[in-house]
Design a protein around this motif. Structure first.
Motif, PDB file in Angstrom:
ATOM      1  N   ASP A 255       0.804  -1.225   0.000  1.00 48.51           N
ATOM      2  CA  ASP A 255       0.000   0.000   0.000  1.00 48.51           C
ATOM      3  C   ASP A 255       0.836   1.273   0.000  1.00 48.51           C
ATOM      4  O   ASP A 255       0.362   2.327   0.393  1.00 48.51           O
ATOM      5  N   ILE A 256       2.081   1.176  -0.442  1.00 46.85           N
ATOM      6  CA  ILE A 256       2.941   2.355  -0.422  1.00 46.85           C
ATOM      7  C   ILE A 256       3.637   2.507  -1.766  1.00 46.85           C
ATOM      8  O   ILE A 256       3.994   1.519  -2.420  1.00 46.85           O
ATOM      9  N   SER A 257       3.829   3.747  -2.172  1.00 43.49           N
ATOM     10  CA  SER A 257       4.534   4.040  -3.413  1.00 43.49           C
ATOM     11  C   SER A 257       6.028   4.211  -3.112  1.00 43.49           C
ATOM     12  O   SER A 257       6.394   4.997  -2.233  1.00 43.49           O
ATOM     13  N   TYR A 258       6.869   3.479  -3.836  1.00 48.82           N
ATOM     14  CA  TYR A 258       8.315   3.559  -3.643  1.00 48.82           C
ATOM     15  C   TYR A 258       8.994   4.108  -4.891  1.00 48.82           C
ATOM     16  O   TYR A 258       8.658   3.742  -6.011  1.00 48.82           O
ATOM     17  N   LYS A 259       9.990   4.967  -4.651  1.00 50.50           N
ATOM     18  CA  LYS A 259      10.852   5.443  -5.729  1.00 50.50           C
ATOM     19  C   LYS A 259      12.128   4.620  -5.697  1.00 50.50           C
ATOM     20  O   LYS A 259      12.822   4.571  -4.675  1.00 50.50           O
ATOM     21  N   SER A 260      12.458   3.981  -6.812  1.00 50.61           N
ATOM     22  CA  SER A 260      13.644   3.123  -6.862  1.00 50.61           C
ATOM     23  C   SER A 260      14.884   3.937  -7.217  1.00 50.61           C
ATOM     24  O   SER A 260      14.846   4.789  -8.108  1.00 50.61           O
ATOM     25  N   LEU A 261      15.977   3.664  -6.504  1.00 50.30           N
ATOM     26  CA  LEU A 261      17.262   4.294  -6.791  1.00 50.30           C
ATOM     27  C   LEU A 261      18.318   3.208  -6.907  1.00 50.30           C
ATOM     28  O   LEU A 261      18.433   2.338  -6.032  1.00 50.30           O
ATOM     29  N   ASN A 262      19.089   3.242  -7.983  1.00 46.04           N
ATOM     30  CA  ASN A 262      20.221   2.335  -8.134  1.00 46.04           C
ATOM     31  C   ASN A 262      21.475   3.066  -7.664  1.00 46.04           C
ATOM     32  O   ASN A 262      21.849   4.106  -8.223  1.00 46.04           O
ATOM     33  N   ILE A 263      22.108   2.530  -6.627  1.00 50.29           N
ATOM     34  CA  ILE A 263      23.212   3.225  -5.963  1.00 50.29           C
ATOM     35  C   ILE A 263      24.557   2.718  -6.480  1.00 50.29           C
ATOM     36  O   ILE A 263      24.847   1.518  -6.424  1.00 50.29           O
ATOM     37  N   ASN A 264      25.367   3.651  -6.959  1.00 53.24           N
ATOM     38  CA  ASN A 264      26.730   3.348  -7.386  1.00 53.24           C
ATOM     39  C   ASN A 264      27.534   4.633  -7.253  1.00 53.24           C
ATOM     40  O   ASN A 264      27.806   5.323  -8.234  1.00 53.24           O
ATOM     41  N   CYS A 265      27.882   4.970  -6.002  1.00 51.18           N
ATOM     42  CA  CYS A 265      28.531   6.271  -5.753  1.00 51.18           C
ATOM     43  C   CYS A 265      29.527   6.131  -4.611  1.00 51.18           C
ATOM     44  O   CYS A 265      29.718   5.059  -4.050  1.00 51.18           O
ATOM     45  N   LEU A 270      26.683   9.302  -0.498  1.00 52.76           N
ATOM     46  CA  LEU A 270      25.530   8.445  -0.247  1.00 52.76           C
ATOM     47  C   LEU A 270      24.510   9.074   0.704  1.00 52.76           C
ATOM     48  O   LEU A 270      23.310   9.115   0.407  1.00 52.76           O
ATOM     49  N   GLY A 271      24.966   9.572   1.840  1.00 48.87           N
ATOM     50  CA  GLY A 271      24.051  10.165   2.807  1.00 48.87           C
ATOM     51  C   GLY A 271      23.313  11.362   2.239  1.00 48.87           C
ATOM     52  O   GLY A 271      22.100  11.514   2.432  1.00 48.87           O
ATOM     53  N   PHE A 272      24.032  12.204   1.526  1.00 46.99           N
ATOM     54  CA  PHE A 272      23.410  13.384   0.910  1.00 46.99           C
ATOM     55  C   PHE A 272      22.359  12.960  -0.109  1.00 46.99           C
ATOM     56  O   PHE A 272      21.264  13.525  -0.166  1.00 46.99           O
ATOM     57  N   LEU A 273      22.690  11.969  -0.929  1.00 49.46           N
ATOM     58  CA  LEU A 273      21.775  11.495  -1.966  1.00 49.46           C
ATOM     59  C   LEU A 273      20.465  10.992  -1.363  1.00 49.46           C
ATOM     60  O   LEU A 273      19.370  11.374  -1.803  1.00 49.46           O
ATOM     61  N   ILE A 274      20.560  10.148  -0.339  1.00 51.76           N
ATOM     62  CA  ILE A 274      19.349   9.576   0.267  1.00 51.76           C
ATOM     63  C   ILE A 274      18.501  10.666   0.912  1.00 51.76           C
ATOM     64  O   ILE A 274      17.272  10.705   0.731  1.00 51.76           O
ATOM     65  N   LYS A 275      19.140  11.560   1.643  1.00 53.15           N
ATOM     66  CA  LYS A 275      18.377  12.614   2.320  1.00 53.15           C
ATOM     67  C   LYS A 275      17.693  13.526   1.311  1.00 53.15           C
ATOM     68  O   LYS A 275      16.529  13.909   1.477  1.00 53.15           O
ATOM     69  N   ASN A 276      18.412  13.873   0.257  1.00 56.05           N
ATOM     70  CA  ASN A 276      17.851  14.746  -0.775  1.00 56.05           C
ATOM     71  C   ASN A 276      16.632  14.106  -1.436  1.00 56.05           C
ATOM     72  O   ASN A 276      15.596  14.757  -1.639  1.00 56.05           O
ATOM     73  N   GLU A 277      16.729  12.819  -1.751  1.00 62.99           N
ATOM     74  CA  GLU A 277      15.615  12.111  -2.389  1.00 62.99           C
ATOM     75  C   GLU A 277      14.455  11.902  -1.419  1.00 62.99           C
ATOM     76  O   GLU A 277      13.285  11.981  -1.814  1.00 62.99           O
ATOM     77  N   LEU A 339      26.727  -0.212   4.340  1.00 64.27           N
ATOM     78  CA  LEU A 339      25.859  -0.621   5.440  1.00 64.27           C
ATOM     79  C   LEU A 339      26.046   0.304   6.650  1.00 64.27           C
ATOM     80  O   LEU A 339      25.070   0.750   7.271  1.00 64.27           O
ATOM     81  N   GLU A 340      27.286   0.608   6.978  1.00 62.45           N
ATOM     82  CA  GLU A 340      27.567   1.496   8.109  1.00 62.45           C
ATOM     83  C   GLU A 340      27.020   2.900   7.855  1.00 62.45           C
ATOM     84  O   GLU A 340      26.446   3.529   8.752  1.00 62.45           O
ATOM     85  N   THR A 341      27.185   3.386   6.627  1.00 60.35           N
ATOM     86  CA  THR A 341      26.674   4.713   6.273  1.00 60.35           C
ATOM     87  C   THR A 341      25.155   4.762   6.422  1.00 60.35           C
ATOM     88  O   THR A 341      24.594   5.739   6.923  1.00 60.35           O
ATOM     89  N   LEU A 342      24.477   3.690   6.006  1.00 61.30           N
ATOM     90  CA  LEU A 342      23.017   3.615   6.144  1.00 61.30           C
ATOM     91  C   LEU A 342      22.607   3.632   7.614  1.00 61.30           C
ATOM     92  O   LEU A 342      21.643   4.314   7.994  1.00 61.30           O
TER      93      LEU A 342
END
Length: 372
Positions: A255-265, A270-277, A339-342
């Motif tokens: 019941d939730i809409s997800y935006k898919s991101l392929n991570i290769n950075c 990484l942290g900036f990318l996730i927070k921005n999205e 994993l640690e960054t997440l």
């Protein structure tokens, strides 16, 4: 109403260990206690088996807390279990504990509503742990815990309410007991270490390497939080929650809409990318993160990188203050670092996150994060 409520937290441990723990409680010479057994997100097949086993003991109450895909959080686990406690006193237990048959009579002798006790524990040898028997006086004790080991805690329900329970900021491992005892000291209550007689034994298990379960720098991170909190204990005494129930959308994903991101950075991005999205999303919408480590594996296995690593080992052996970096490696992120960054990202951005699911293997499985 029982005099004492044991609370034990559990996740995916051996079934035989659970049986030994329950049989030990069952042998206590008293019926004036209960067990609150909190299954903190075990795998489905494990939780079903354990639930059936616990049901065989009238004094035990099984409660499932759906934290699958989230860090182990002993503080949150014990606070959750506390909601169901009916006893005048609370005892925080480990699933590895065995108890003296006269445990309850000793607890009744020492229990005071204004004093918390933590207990010396006798560690069984590996050989003894494979041959558990009912004659506790003949247990082969390898060593004893000292005053630094403060996990086995007896506390009155009145005192637990007064200090506000455990601070749930502490995750994975460490410091939550130190935090609780410090807040008890800040009140008019007392704390005592009980070592007059060994009434608790610890079943042997392989030593757990902190480096294998903790993100880099995690213990210092928690200790820094604790030290800062001590400066103004009243303003920091809050618990941290995540919206979790049996219908978590990070698990069911219907019941939730997800935006898919392929991570290769790189890890720096990484942290900036996730927070921005995440900030772009509407509330209760999520990100589905898929990591690609193929490129970093290629660079890591290259001749250049092997040469760099070999030279670094040589410099270290000679105790030279030199370290070479492969610039190509810095463009990408390795699996453990990702994993640690997440984990740090989730902790630092709790105000943005309604729920998350962090699989054990992020190279094969998707990470889900839902915005509040």
């Amino acid at each position: 109403m029982p005099f004492l409520s044991f609370i034990v937290g559990y996740r995916n441990r051996e079934i035989e260990r659970v049986k030994l723990f329950l049989e030990s409680l069952n042998a206590i010479n008293s019926d004036n206690y209960e067990l609150i057994f909190v299954d903190y997100g075990s795998d489905e097949d494990v939780s079903e088996s354990v639930k059936q086993i616990v049901a065989n003991y009238p004094f035990a109450n099984y409660h499932f807390f759906n934290s699958r895909g989230q860090n182990w959080n002993r503080a949150k686990c014990l606070n959750y279990g506390y909601r169901f406690c009916k006893g005048q006193y609370i005892f925080t237990s480990d699933i590895d504990f065995l108890y003296d048959v006269d445990f309850m009579s000793i607890i009744k002798e020492i229990a005071i509503s204004t004093k918390a006790f933590y207990f010396q524990v006798g560690f069984l040898s590996q050989k003894q742990s494979k041959n558990i028997h009912s004659d506790t006086k003949k247990y082969d004790i390898e060593s004893y815990s000292n005053e630094d080991a403060i996990g086995a805690l007896l506390i009155s329900k009145k005192m637990f309410d007064e200090v506000g329970g455990y601070d749930e900021f502490y995750e994975i491992w460490g410091v939550e007991d130190n935090d609780l005892l410090y807040r008890i000291k800040m009140t008019n209550n007392q704390i005592s270490f009980y070592n007059s007689k060994t009434i608790i034994w610890h079943i042997w298990h392989l030593p757990i390497k902190q480096s294998a379960i903790l993100p880099n720098g995690w213990v210092k991170f928690l200790k820094d939080y604790f030290e800062h909190k001590k400066q103004n204990i009243s303003s920091c005494n809050q618990n941290y929650y995540c919206n979790i129930d049996k219908l978590r959308p990070t698990i069911n994903r219907n019941d939730i809409s997800y935006k898919s991101l392929n991570i290769n950075c790189s890890e720096k991005y990484l942290g900036f990318l996730i927070k921005n999205e995440l900030q772009k999303l509407d509330p209760n919408h999520g990100l589905a993160l898929k990591f690609n480590f193929n490129e970093v594996d290629r660079v890591k296995g290259s001749r250049l990188n092997k040469l760099v690593q070999g030279l670094n080992k040589y410099f270290k052996k000679l105790k030279l203050p030199l370290f070479l970096a492969n610039e190509n490696m810095s463009q990408y992120i390795e699996q453990q670092t990702a994993l640690e960054t997440l984990q740090y990202f989730i902790k630092f951005n709790a105000e943005l996150i309604a729920d998350y699911y962090l699989p054990n293997d992020i190279s094969e499985n998707t990470v889900y994060i839902i915005k509040k």
